[in-house]
Scaffold this active site. Structure first.
Site, PDB file in Angstrom:
ATOM      1  N   SER A  65       1.384  -5.157  -2.871  1.00 54.41           N
ATOM      2  CA  SER A  65       2.335  -3.013  -2.212  1.00 54.41           C
ATOM      3  C   SER A  65       1.076  -2.794  -2.458  1.00 54.41           C
ATOM      4  O   SER A  65       0.583  -1.680  -2.174  1.00 54.41           O
ATOM      5  CB  SER A  65       2.744  -2.738  -3.318  1.00 54.41           C
ATOM      6  OG  SER A  65       4.804  -3.196  -3.150  1.00 54.41           O
ATOM      7  N   MET A  66      -0.160  -3.452  -2.368  1.00 60.68           N
ATOM      8  CA  MET A  66      -2.217  -2.535  -2.235  1.00 60.68           C
ATOM      9  C   MET A  66      -1.976  -2.892  -0.570  1.00 60.68           C
ATOM     10  O   MET A  66      -3.153  -2.534  -0.357  1.00 60.68           O
ATOM     11  CB  MET A  66      -2.861  -2.898  -2.847  1.00 60.68           C
ATOM     12  CG  MET A  66      -3.289  -2.582  -4.247  1.00 60.68           C
ATOM     13  SD  MET A  66      -4.058  -3.533  -5.405  1.00 60.68           S
ATOM     14  CE  MET A  66      -5.936  -3.443  -4.515  1.00 60.68           C
TER      15      MET A  66
END
Length: 382
Positions: A65-66
């Site tokens: 999710s970065m």
């Protein structure tokens, strides 16, 4: 201007090493920067616990999710160019999302009601589009996501959107924050707006200009040996650890969680954010866009679940600190951060001109180490 206490940085390194020695995580890379200058860049432990290979500075991590802040930035670059507006309905670009139904659970039954309005690009960026994530619970919509195998990377982005849009929403758009598949939809939407695949778009607008040469949706075969790997079995549960296969070129380039990257590459992204949209003399996005992106966009909109900590709101791709207190970790008002389910996390603190990042591959230990790392970094601020 703040300074970093060298003995506290040494303690940070020693503490991480002690957890590695106790087999809590296989290895890690820690980065701490103050005033735009990297003060600590430490590769610790093992890059691959199966082979015993030591962690290298250029190890490639699944950042999950970065990915979201990078895709969010690409969206805002398109908005600066007039390619889209945040008030646009999602259905302008992806018609299957028009006139969706919302699932309402009552007494064990599910009733569908029409959505009061279509979700917008703004809703996707701030996770208020009425979508959800299948791993966050077991309500009726989450069960449908699970049954549809929504994580399947063999679908194209267009196929993914058709499957997702055919299912009801979990909430009325704009009524609550719910961490969700919204950035996956956003990735598909900007493919349509820009007329090119997401990977090519990110390369042209963000990754290439920033010199993020090792960040992509798959690792080239000649670089497979650089991939950081988790333990084969989780140190707490003993269960097999299953992570995304970075060697596989996916049909679905997931805007919400598909990228792999290195500490050096992501540091360049954080430097861009710290600098207000420019890096090494080249402006990629305006200062006002960065200020807008990293401001709270929720206001009084409530948050579902416990992913948003007390004292935090959400901006356009980041959680944003709104109170000096309330949260169980130190920080400043205006600090923003996000993390990945595989064990990676970062934060930027404009008030202290500080940013930091921890990269490891330990999914079930991620929250403990994200919180520990933040405490250790702030303990070094003089």
């Amino acid at each position: 201007m703040a300074r970093l206490n060298r003995s506290a940085l040494a303690r940070l390194r020693a503490t991480l090493q002690s957890h590695i020695d106790r087999q809590r995580i296989p290895g890690a890379i820690a980065v701490v920067a103050l005033g735009g200058h990297v003060e600590l860049f430490e590769a610790l432990g093992r890059q691959d616990p199966q082979t015993g290979a030591p962690m290298k500075d250029d190890a490639i991590f699944r950042i999950y999710s970065m990915t979201k802040p990078i895709v969010s930035l690409a969206t805002l670059i398109l908005a600066e160019e007039g390619g889209l507006q945040l008030a646009d309905p999602v259905s302008k670009y992806l018609p299957e999302f028009a006139n969706q139904q919302v699932a309402v659970e009552e007494g064990g039954a599910v009733r569908l009601q029409p959505s009061r309005r279509d979700a917008t690009v703004h809703d996707l960026l701030r996770h208020t589009a009425g979508l959800t994530y299948e791993f966050l619970g077991s309500n009726a919509v989450q069960r449908q996501y699970e049954a549809a195998d929504i994580t399947n990377r063999s679908r194209t982005s267009a196929e993914f959107c058709k499957v997702l849009a055919a299912m009801p929403l979990a909430d009325q758009p704009g009524t609550c924050w719910q961490y969700s598949r919204a950035t996956d939809v956003l990735g598909a939407l900007i493919e349509v707006a820009a007329g090119q695949p997401l990977g090519a778009l990110l390369q042209q607008r963000v990754l290439g200009p920033l010199g993020m040469k090792d960040t992509a949706f798959a690792v080239p075969q000649d670089q497979w040996h650089r991939t950081a790997e988790p333990f084969a079995n989780d140190p707490d549960s003993g269960d097999a650890v299953v992570m995304m296969d970075g060697r596989e070129v996916p049909k679905f380039e997931s805007g919400g969680g598909g990228l792999l990257s290195t500490a050096a590459d992501y540091t360049r992204f954080l430097q861009l954010m710290r600098n207000g949209g420019s890096l090494e003399g080249t402006r990629m996005v305006s200062r006002k866009t960065i200020e807008w992106m990293t401001a709270d966009h929720l206001g009084a909109i409530p948050a579902n679940g416990d992913l948003l900590l007390p004292g935090y709101g959400f901006g356009l791709g980041f959680s944003v600190r709104t109170h000096a207190g309330l949260a169980p970790q130190p920080g400043s008002v205006g600090q923003y951060f996000w993390s990945g389910i595989g064990g990676t996390s970062f934060f930027v603190d404009p008030a202290e001109d500080l940013f930091a990042m921890l990269l490891t591959q330990a999914p079930n230990q991620r929250i403990f180490f994200r919180n520990l790392f933040r405490h250790l970094v702030y303990a070094a601020v003089d």
